[in-house]
Design a protein around this motif. Structure first.
Motif, PDB file in Angstrom:
ATOM      1  N   GLN A   1      -8.663  -0.187   1.566  1.00  0.00           N
ATOM      2  CA  GLN A   1      -7.395  -0.912   1.481  1.00  0.00           C
ATOM      3  C   GLN A   1      -7.630  -2.412   1.608  1.00  0.00           C
ATOM      4  O   GLN A   1      -6.992  -3.213   0.910  1.00  0.00           O
ATOM      5  N   SER A   2      -8.540  -2.819   2.494  1.00  0.00           N
ATOM      6  CA  SER A   2      -8.829  -4.244   2.657  1.00  0.00           C
ATOM      7  C   SER A   2      -9.489  -4.819   1.416  1.00  0.00           C
ATOM      8  O   SER A   2      -9.207  -5.952   1.006  1.00  0.00           O
TER       9      SER A   2
ATOM     10  N   LEU B   1      -4.518   4.171  -5.978  1.00  0.00           N
ATOM     11  CA  LEU B   1      -4.413   2.797  -5.511  1.00  0.00           C
ATOM     12  C   LEU B   1      -3.866   1.910  -6.633  1.00  0.00           C
ATOM     13  O   LEU B   1      -4.339   1.981  -7.773  1.00  0.00           O
TER      14      LEU B   1
ATOM     15  N   GLY C   1     -10.429   4.988   4.503  1.00  0.00           N
ATOM     16  CA  GLY C   1      -9.418   4.267   3.742  1.00  0.00           C
ATOM     17  C   GLY C   1      -9.132   2.857   4.203  1.00  0.00           C
ATOM     18  O   GLY C   1      -8.557   2.074   3.453  1.00  0.00           O
ATOM     19  N   THR C   2      -9.528   2.513   5.425  1.00  0.00           N
ATOM     20  CA  THR C   2      -9.202   1.178   5.941  1.00  0.00           C
ATOM     21  C   THR C   2      -9.946   0.091   5.173  1.00  0.00           C
ATOM     22  O   THR C   2      -9.359  -0.906   4.742  1.00  0.00           O
TER      23      THR C   2
ATOM     24  N   ARG D   1      -5.915   7.519  -2.285  1.00  0.00           N
ATOM     25  CA  ARG D   1      -5.734   7.525  -0.833  1.00  0.00           C
ATOM     26  C   ARG D   1      -4.769   8.647  -0.465  1.00  0.00           C
ATOM     27  O   ARG D   1      -3.935   9.064  -1.274  1.00  0.00           O
TER      28      ARG D   1
ATOM     29  N   GLN E   1      -6.960  -5.263  -1.385  1.00  0.00           N
ATOM     30  CA  GLN E   1      -5.954  -6.273  -1.080  1.00  0.00           C
ATOM     31  C   GLN E   1      -6.517  -7.685  -1.097  1.00  0.00           C
ATOM     32  O   GLN E   1      -5.746  -8.647  -1.088  1.00  0.00           O
TER      33      GLN E   1
END
Length: 452
Positions: free
Chosen positions: A254-255, A217, A250-251, A206, A258
């Protein structure tokens, strides 16, 4: 000097009684006194002259200071007048400039806004890892208070077109990358997919706009996505068959990283969830063992059907052996003995099925228990900390939902497995009953034929 004269007079008074007849001594004393008085007068006159000279010099300095003050006041008045004139001239020039700018002023505002927005876009763009420092010119242009030159407008347009072109390319370059442990690795090979993804050594990266650096990441997505990333980096240009694209830049990635794994979700269920999982594993293992046993016994019964002689190594053989051991028994007695043999063989075939039934009934009940416990924990958190931070309630809610899901996940397959095994055992028992009924029918027919 007065102290000296006083000292001489005191000496003379002391000498008079001792040598009053010595005229020469008095003359010398008089001469010394006169010389002292003359010297004192000369020094006083010199001091007076110095004082008067100093006074005149101070007066001259005062006059010079007053003249300088008057000159500075005149200069201040002149500068104030000049400042006022310049202010009026500047206001007139600004008015004239605003009138002459016309649409250029509006264009200047648009240029500043576009430059500021595009500078932010470049700062957050994945292509900045390959082309660092591009946004500085645009940031300066956005903060400028004068009209941009044509060359600057052309340079901004070129930067926009270059970013559009770079966003549609897949390229490989070297860059500094911060690995998952926080260590900086220089000169690392990176493959970039437009402005959407960047991968290195099969791991997704990222873009950190704060540190202007690519960051690995700490948690990677599923292995199939990592395999895509590795194939994408190792493939020749234009030969990639499949690659995951994060169009949100990237959103979504990232989700995804996570989101908790299955092990973490199981941990969220707490002790109640572990109990449900243990019951599910126990039920599946027992059902597997029971299925294997029914399969083996069923094959043995099928082989016995094709034989003429009874084999006591299987359930049907033991039932047929009852007929062979009692060839002279009447039909009613034989029927009772066969029923007794069938009952003895039915129990092993159906044994364990009630246990599986108990498990698939208890599992959702334990899940409901976990739901209640989780809600109790949630309300305790609300009582202690209020509803300001939803994360404080996440643990209890997760436990409530996970245990419910685990209970259903265990109960549904066990219910289906129990139904299949029960159906299989009934088929085997039905074969035993059919064979016993055939034996009784043949025996009754033979006995009836002999009696006729």
């Amino acid at each position: 000097m007065m102290n000296r004269l006083t000292l001489l007079l005191a000496s003379a008074c002391l000498l008079l009684p001792v040598s009053g007849a010595a005229q020469e001594t008095l003359d010398e004393l008089l001469q010394q006194v006169e010389q002292a008085a003359s010297e004192e007068a000369r020094i006083d006159q010199q001091r007076l002259q110095e004082f008067r000279s100093e006074r005149n010099r101070q007066q001259q300095l005062l006059e010079e200071a007053r003249a300088e003050l008057r000159a500075q006041q005149q200069r201040s008045d002149r500068l104030n007048t000049e400042f006022d004139n310049n202010e009026r001239e500047l206001a007139d020039l600004e008015t004239t400039l605003a009138e002459r700018q016309g649409n250029l002023g509006e264009l200047f505002g648009v240029v500043r806004q576009v430059a500021g927005d595009f500078a932010s876009t470049l700062d957050d763009s994945m292509t900045s890892a390959q082309y660092p420092g591009r946004s500085q010119f645009l940031s300066d242009l956005a903060q400028r208070d004068r009209l941009p030159r044509v060359e600057e407008l052309r340079e901004m347009w070129t930067a926009i077109v270059r970013e559009i072109a770079a966003s549609g390319k897949t390229v490989e370059f070297t860059a500094d990358v911060t690995n998952a442990d926080g260590d900086l690795e220089t000169g690392r090979s990176v493959a970039r997919l437009g402005v959407f993804n960047a991968v290195s050594d099969g791991n997704f990266l990222r873009w950190d706009s704060v540190r202007d650096r690519l960051v690995e990441l700490p948690r990677q997505p599923a292995s199939r996505y990592q395999a895509m990333a590795e194939d994408f980096q190792n493939a020749a240009p234009g030969t990639v068959e499949e690659m995951a694209v994060d169009f949100t830049r990237g959103t979504i990635l990232q989700s995804v990283v996570q989101s908790p794994t299955y092990r973490e979700r199981l941990r969220q269920g707490g002790p109640v969830g572990l109990v449900i999982v243990a019951l599910g594993v126990l039920g599946l293992l027992f059902a597997l063992w029971k299925g294997v046993m029914l399969f083996i016994r069923g094959n043995a019964i099928k082989r016995q059907v094709k034989r003429d002689s009874a084999d006591k190594g299987n359930a049907l053989g033991r039932v047929l052996a009852v007929y062979e051991e009692n060839p002279d028994a009447d039909v009613e007695t034989l029927e009772l003995k066969l029923d007794e043999a069938i009952l003895r063989e039915t129990a092993p075939l159906e044994s364990g099925l009630p246990f599986i039934k108990v498990l698939y009934v208890v599992a959702p009940l334990i899940g409901l228990l976990g739901t209640v416990v989780g809600m109790i924990q949630t309300f305790q958190q609300i009582t202690l900390f209020g509803t300001g931070d939803p994360r404080m309630m996440a643990g209890g809610i997760s436990m409530a939902l996970i245990t419910t899901v685990l209970g259903l996940v265990v109960a549904i397959p066990l219910t289906l497995i129990h139904s299949v095994l029960q159906s299989r055992s009934r088929q085997l028992v039905q074969i035993l009953e059919e064979q016993a009924a055939g034996i009784i029918a043949r025996t009754a027919e033979e006995r009836h034929g002999h009696s006729v």
